[in-house]
Design an enzyme around this catalytic site. Structure first.
Site, PDB file in Angstrom:
ATOM      1  N   PRO A  11       0.786  -1.233   0.000  1.00  0.00           N
ATOM      2  CA  PRO A  11       0.000   0.000   0.000  1.00  0.00           C
ATOM      3  C   PRO A  11       0.823   1.291   0.000  1.00  0.00           C
ATOM      4  CG  PRO A  11      -0.911  -1.552   1.570  1.00  0.00           C
ATOM      5  CD  PRO A  11       0.358  -2.173   1.050  1.00  0.00           C
ATOM      6  N   ASN A  12       0.327   2.224  -0.783  1.00  0.00           N
ATOM      7  CA  ASN A  12       0.838   3.602  -0.879  1.00  0.00           C
ATOM      8  C   ASN A  12       2.125   3.736  -1.690  1.00  0.00           C
ATOM      9  OD1 ASN A  12      -1.249   4.841   0.814  1.00  0.00           O
ATOM     10  ND2 ASN A  12      -0.331   3.637   2.452  1.00  0.00           N
ATOM     11  N   ARG A  19       5.185  10.887  -2.405  1.00  0.00           N
ATOM     12  CA  ARG A  19       4.768  10.746  -1.015  1.00  0.00           C
ATOM     13  C   ARG A  19       5.966  10.945  -0.084  1.00  0.00           C
ATOM     14  NH1 ARG A  19       4.749   4.717   1.376  1.00  0.00           N
ATOM     15  NH2 ARG A  19       3.802   5.134   3.379  1.00  0.00           N
ATOM     16  N   TYR A  24      11.021   8.821   1.663  1.00  0.00           N
ATOM     17  CA  TYR A  24      11.048   7.760   0.642  1.00  0.00           C
ATOM     18  C   TYR A  24      11.789   8.160  -0.630  1.00  0.00           C
ATOM     19  CZ  TYR A  24       7.573   5.685   3.734  1.00  0.00           C
ATOM     20  OH  TYR A  24       6.937   5.159   4.839  1.00  0.00           O
ATOM     21  N   ASN A  75       8.376  -5.470  -0.797  1.00  0.00           N
ATOM     22  CA  ASN A  75       8.213  -4.377   0.156  1.00  0.00           C
ATOM     23  C   ASN A  75       6.724  -4.358   0.503  1.00  0.00           C
ATOM     24  OD1 ASN A  75       7.922  -2.119   1.669  1.00  0.00           O
ATOM     25  ND2 ASN A  75       9.098  -0.777   0.307  1.00  0.00           N
ATOM     26  N   ALA A  78       3.010  -0.989   4.711  1.00  0.00           N
ATOM     27  CA  ALA A  78       2.378  -1.079   6.034  1.00  0.00           C
ATOM     28  C   ALA A  78       1.942  -2.502   6.376  1.00  0.00           C
ATOM     29  CB  ALA A  78       1.188  -0.131   6.097  1.00  0.00           C
ATOM     30  N   GLU A  99      13.092  -9.174   1.792  1.00  0.00           N
ATOM     31  CA  GLU A  99      12.215  -8.100   2.281  1.00  0.00           C
ATOM     32  C   GLU A  99      12.966  -6.778   2.178  1.00  0.00           C
ATOM     33  OE1 GLU A  99      11.146  -8.911   6.329  1.00  0.00           O
ATOM     34  OE2 GLU A  99      10.274  -6.926   6.662  1.00  0.00           O
ATOM     35  N   HIS A 101      12.724  -2.507   2.780  1.00  0.00           N
ATOM     36  CA  HIS A 101      12.079  -1.271   3.246  1.00  0.00           C
ATOM     37  C   HIS A 101      12.950  -0.111   2.799  1.00  0.00           C
ATOM     38  CE1 HIS A 101       9.460  -3.774   5.512  1.00  0.00           C
ATOM     39  NE2 HIS A 101      10.512  -4.385   6.016  1.00  0.00           N
ATOM     40  N   ARG A 108      12.276   4.738  13.128  1.00  0.00           N
ATOM     41  CA  ARG A 108      10.992   5.425  13.029  1.00  0.00           C
ATOM     42  C   ARG A 108      10.071   4.985  14.184  1.00  0.00           C
ATOM     43  NH1 ARG A 108       8.852   5.063   7.080  1.00  0.00           N
ATOM     44  NH2 ARG A 108       7.509   6.712   7.904  1.00  0.00           N
TER      45      ARG A 108
END
Ligand code: DHK
Length: 147
Positions: A11-12, A19, A24, A75, A78, A99, A101, A108
């Site tokens: 998502p996103n 964004r 990012y 990735n 969320a 994986e 990120h 964070r």
């Protein structure tokens, strides 16, 4: 045997480049796809990059990868922090899983520190920006070459 690597994004991430660029970066998913495709080609692999905002779509793509992918770079965005279902789907995949990120999630918010996916992933990259995808592709090539 298939030589295709599926690069799945949650998502996103369709908004990558627009964004929160301070977190990012300004590269887009198209830029990521092009960089990964070039590295894959050097290694005699192919890559397919997909993104969805829907958990079920990500799960369906992982199931599809069981038949059509040599490895998965994911990735989950969320869904990393929430989805037992994505973890269960990845457990049905027999090839390597990496994986990624983009941000350094451990610097964070606390809710980003736990990943359901890491318990399945063969490698985890965080905080390399979009370059993490390229690093993941290079490592995937080594894993598939048995190195
Ligand atoms: C992307 C997201 O959308 C967040 O929900 C994750 C991840 C971090 C990333 O760094 O790529 O917490």
């Amino acid at each position: 045997m298939t030589r295709t690597i599926h690069i799945l994004n949650g998502p996103n991430l369709n908004l990558l480049g627009k964004r929160q660029p301070e977190i990012y970066g300004r590269d887009t998913l198209d830029d990521v796809a092009a960089a990964c495709a070039a590295i894959a080609q050097e290694a005699g692999l192919e890559s397919v990059l997909r993104q969805s905002n829907w958990e079920g779509q990500i799960i369906d793509w992982i199931h599809e990868a069981r038949e059509t992918a040599a490895g998965i770079i994911i990735n989950p965005a969320a869904l990393t922090h929430t989805s037992v279902a994505v973890f269960d789907a990845l457990m049905t995949f027999e090839g390597p899983v990496i994986e990624v990120h983009i941000s350094q999630v451990h610097k964070r918010e606390a809710f980003r520190h736990h990943s359901y996916v890491s318990a399945r992933a063969d490698a985890v990259l965080a905080g390399f920006g979009v370059h993490g995808y390229a690093l993941a592709m290079r490592h995937m090539a080594l894993l598939l070459a048995g190195k």
